[in-house]
Design an enzyme around this catalytic site. Sequence first.
Site, PDB file in Angstrom:
ATOM      1  N   CYS A 192      -0.441   4.126   2.144  1.00 10.62           N
ATOM      2  CA  CYS A 192      -0.248   3.946   3.589  1.00 10.62           C
ATOM      3  C   CYS A 192       1.203   4.207   3.984  1.00 10.62           C
ATOM      4  CB  CYS A 192      -0.588   2.516   4.021  1.00 10.62           C
ATOM      5  SG  CYS A 192      -2.152   1.907   3.406  1.00 10.62           S
ATOM      6  N   ASP A 193       2.139   3.686   3.208  1.00 13.58           N
ATOM      7  CA  ASP A 193       3.529   3.623   3.677  1.00 13.58           C
ATOM      8  C   ASP A 193       4.495   4.547   2.939  1.00 13.58           C
ATOM      9  OD1 ASP A 193       2.707   1.705   5.473  1.00 13.58           O
ATOM     10  OD2 ASP A 193       3.118   0.039   4.109  1.00 13.58           O
TER      11      ASP A 193
ATOM     12  N   CYS B 174       0.825  -1.210   0.000  1.00 15.46           N
ATOM     13  CA  CYS B 174       0.000   0.000   0.000  1.00 15.46           C
ATOM     14  C   CYS B 174       0.862   1.264   0.000  1.00 15.46           C
ATOM     15  CB  CYS B 174      -0.930  -0.029   1.214  1.00 15.46           C
ATOM     16  SG  CYS B 174      -1.954   1.442   1.385  1.00 15.46           S
TER      17      CYS B 174
HETATM   18  C1  LIG Z   1       0.236  -4.016   5.847  1.00 21.74           C
HETATM   19  C2  LIG Z   1      -0.929  -3.084   5.639  1.00 21.74           C
HETATM   20  C3  LIG Z   1      -0.842  -1.790   6.128  1.00 21.74           C
HETATM   21  C4  LIG Z   1      -1.914  -0.912   5.959  1.00 21.74           C
HETATM   22  N1  LIG Z   1      -1.808   0.340   6.467  1.00 21.74           N
HETATM   23  C5  LIG Z   1      -2.861   1.179   6.370  1.00 21.74           C
HETATM   24  C6  LIG Z   1      -2.781   2.492   6.941  1.00 21.74           C
HETATM   25  O1  LIG Z   1      -1.770   2.881   7.522  1.00 21.74           O
HETATM   26  N2  LIG Z   1      -3.877   3.288   6.791  1.00 21.74           N
HETATM   27  C7  LIG Z   1      -5.012   2.894   6.142  1.00 21.74           C
HETATM   28  O2  LIG Z   1      -5.984   3.656   6.064  1.00 21.74           O
HETATM   29  N3  LIG Z   1      -5.094   1.677   5.572  1.00 21.74           N
HETATM   30  C8  LIG Z   1      -4.049   0.815   5.670  1.00 21.74           C
HETATM   31  N4  LIG Z   1      -4.127  -0.423   5.088  1.00 21.74           N
HETATM   32  C9  LIG Z   1      -5.338  -0.761   4.346  1.00 21.74           C
HETATM   33  C10 LIG Z   1      -6.463  -1.145   5.338  1.00 21.74           C
HETATM   34  O3  LIG Z   1      -5.981  -2.147   6.199  1.00 21.74           O
HETATM   35  C11 LIG Z   1      -7.697  -1.619   4.587  1.00 21.74           C
HETATM   36  O4  LIG Z   1      -8.107  -0.637   3.669  1.00 21.74           O
HETATM   37  C12 LIG Z   1      -8.846  -1.911   5.567  1.00 21.74           C
HETATM   38  O5  LIG Z   1      -8.432  -2.816   6.554  1.00 21.74           O
HETATM   39  C13 LIG Z   1     -10.053  -2.456   4.828  1.00 21.74           C
HETATM   40  O6  LIG Z   1     -11.031  -2.720   5.773  1.00 21.74           O
HETATM   41  P1  LIG Z   1     -12.184  -3.791   5.493  1.00 21.74           P
HETATM   42  O7  LIG Z   1     -12.977  -3.834   6.740  1.00 21.74           O
HETATM   43  O8  LIG Z   1     -12.865  -3.488   4.228  1.00 21.74           O
HETATM   44  O9  LIG Z   1     -11.442  -5.178   5.255  1.00 21.74           O
HETATM   45  P2  LIG Z   1     -10.307  -5.966   6.055  1.00 21.74           P
HETATM   46  O10 LIG Z   1      -9.599  -5.128   7.031  1.00 21.74           O
HETATM   47  O11 LIG Z   1      -9.537  -6.665   5.002  1.00 21.74           O
HETATM   48  O12 LIG Z   1     -11.138  -7.037   6.871  1.00 21.74           O
HETATM   49  C14 LIG Z   1     -11.757  -8.120   6.239  1.00 21.74           C
HETATM   50  C15 LIG Z   1     -12.342  -9.030   7.281  1.00 21.74           C
HETATM   51  O13 LIG Z   1     -13.135 -10.018   6.635  1.00 21.74           O
HETATM   52  C16 LIG Z   1     -12.874 -11.276   7.235  1.00 21.74           C
HETATM   53  N5  LIG Z   1     -13.254 -12.317   6.254  1.00 21.74           N
HETATM   54  C17 LIG Z   1     -12.752 -12.560   5.032  1.00 21.74           C
HETATM   55  N6  LIG Z   1     -13.387 -13.592   4.460  1.00 21.74           N
HETATM   56  C18 LIG Z   1     -14.331 -14.013   5.332  1.00 21.74           C
HETATM   57  C19 LIG Z   1     -15.307 -15.044   5.334  1.00 21.74           C
HETATM   58  N7  LIG Z   1     -15.495 -15.869   4.300  1.00 21.74           N
HETATM   59  N8  LIG Z   1     -16.102 -15.182   6.441  1.00 21.74           N
HETATM   60  C20 LIG Z   1     -15.970 -14.349   7.504  1.00 21.74           C
HETATM   61  N9  LIG Z   1     -15.068 -13.344   7.540  1.00 21.74           N
HETATM   62  C21 LIG Z   1     -14.255 -13.195   6.488  1.00 21.74           C
HETATM   63  C22 LIG Z   1     -11.415 -11.225   7.620  1.00 21.74           C
HETATM   64  O14 LIG Z   1     -11.128 -12.194   8.616  1.00 21.74           O
HETATM   65  C23 LIG Z   1     -11.322  -9.783   8.120  1.00 21.74           C
HETATM   66  O15 LIG Z   1     -11.717  -9.738   9.471  1.00 21.74           O
HETATM   67  C24 LIG Z   1      -3.078  -1.319   5.250  1.00 21.74           C
HETATM   68  C25 LIG Z   1      -3.158  -2.632   4.742  1.00 21.74           C
HETATM   69  C26 LIG Z   1      -2.108  -3.500   4.941  1.00 21.74           C
HETATM   70  C27 LIG Z   1      -2.198  -4.905   4.392  1.00 21.74           C
END
Ligand SMILES: Cc1cc2nc3c(=O)[nH]c(=O)nc-3n(C[C@H](O)[C@H](O)[C@H](O)COP(=O)(O)OP(=O)(O)OC[C@H]3O[C@@H](n4cnc5c(N)ncnc54)[C@H](O)[C@@H]3O)c2cc1C
Length: 322
Positions: A140-141, A137
């Site tokens: 982010c970084d 990302c």
């Molecule tokens: C290393 C890293 C660093 C990051 N740093 C930042 C930052 O500094 N700032 C920022 O804004 N964003 C950052 N991001 C991006 C940010 O993490 C994502 O945009 C955000 O987490 C997305 O949120 P979400 O709830 O849509 O999905 P996610 O956080 O991906 O959560 C998805 C959830 O769905 C669950 N899931 C998946 N499949 C299933 C299933 N079949 N049944 C039940 N549950 C399921 C998973 O277990 C998880 O709990 C970073 C990402 C990464 C990888």
Amino acid sequence: MNNNIYDTVIIGSGPAGLTAAIYNIRADMKTIVLAGNQPGGQLMMTTTVDNWPGYANGTGGVKLMMEMQAQVTNLGGEIRQGNVKSVRALEPKSFSVTLEDGTELQTKAVIVATGAKAKWLGIEKENELIGKGVSGCATCDGMFFRDKVVAVVGGGDTACEDADFLTKFATKVYLIHRRDSLRASVVEQKRVLNNPKIEMVWNSEVVEINSTVESQKSESLKDIKIKNNKTNEESILTVDGLFMAIGHNPATEFVAEMVERDEEGHVVTGKNQEYGTMTSYEGIFAAGDCTTMNKNYKQAIAAAGDGCKAALDAEKWIKIER
Ligand SMILES: Cc1cc2nc3c(=O)[nH]c(=O)nc-3n(C[C@H](O)[C@H](O)[C@H](O)COP(=O)(O)OP(=O)(O)OC[C@H]3O[C@@H](n4cnc5c(N)ncnc54)[C@H](O)[C@@H]3O)c2cc1C
């Protein structure tokens, strides 16, 4: 009245799912979060989050997500481990959600908030160096690489946007692509090819990632080995950062039969005039990185905002008699 029927089953426990839960619980709705294999979502993988508003000096990814989970349970919400296997419609305003362990839950509405994982190269050291030079990302970084040399892997719009964005901080950006031309739009291509800080590395793949080995704690990316797939020639690039921009895998296979998705698997939202987070199947809502509405943002705060909208949409939709 069957008290075992949920108002909303929220699938996913990242910022989108947990925010949706906070809103639905506070609206006195019977709500459960199904956390999947990564409780807390992708932010659990990162050390520092600098762009979540409200923290003057940033906060830890794990700390933020643990607080969010505690907020849900303190409000009386239920969080359950386990992956969802399928969602079935039983009748209008009634769905059955089945977990991989066979548990079935009945609910009036479903919120899909399962995120989209960055695609990685799958080579040695890559995983252990995430947050220590390797990133999925740039938004982010990027800031952590001021006056450093970085490389971006990919050839599409995201790779070009990331490379261009990183030139704000880095002194030099290598854009490594396995073909001899970019897949990105003409505008993005021009921007990259005309940027003097970006050097194209054509027909090449990263085959090795190497780290400094002073101590495991202070381990960080040192250099990468790249291989030209036309000449088989190998060379070393010394870089401080390596950014993957080779696409994402939305975790939406389990609803593939039910709702419209794009070619990558993002659930299509934003088409319904009344409910912005409604999918093509009435009563199934989606929020966060797994949706088409958010696929170009992929940021925690955007996912959380989307979770709020999905919760409000589901609440309003459940109330309306049809
Ligand atoms: C290393 C890293 C660093 C990051 N740093 C930042 C930052 O500094 N700032 C920022 O804004 N964003 C950052 N991001 C991006 C940010 O993490 C994502 O945009 C955000 O987490 C997305 O949120 P979400 O709830 O849509 O999905 P996610 O956080 O991906 O959560 C998805 C959830 O769905 C669950 N899931 C998946 N499949 C299933 C299933 N079949 N049944 C039940 N549950 C399921 C998973 O277990 C998880 O709990 C970073 C990402 C990464 C990888």
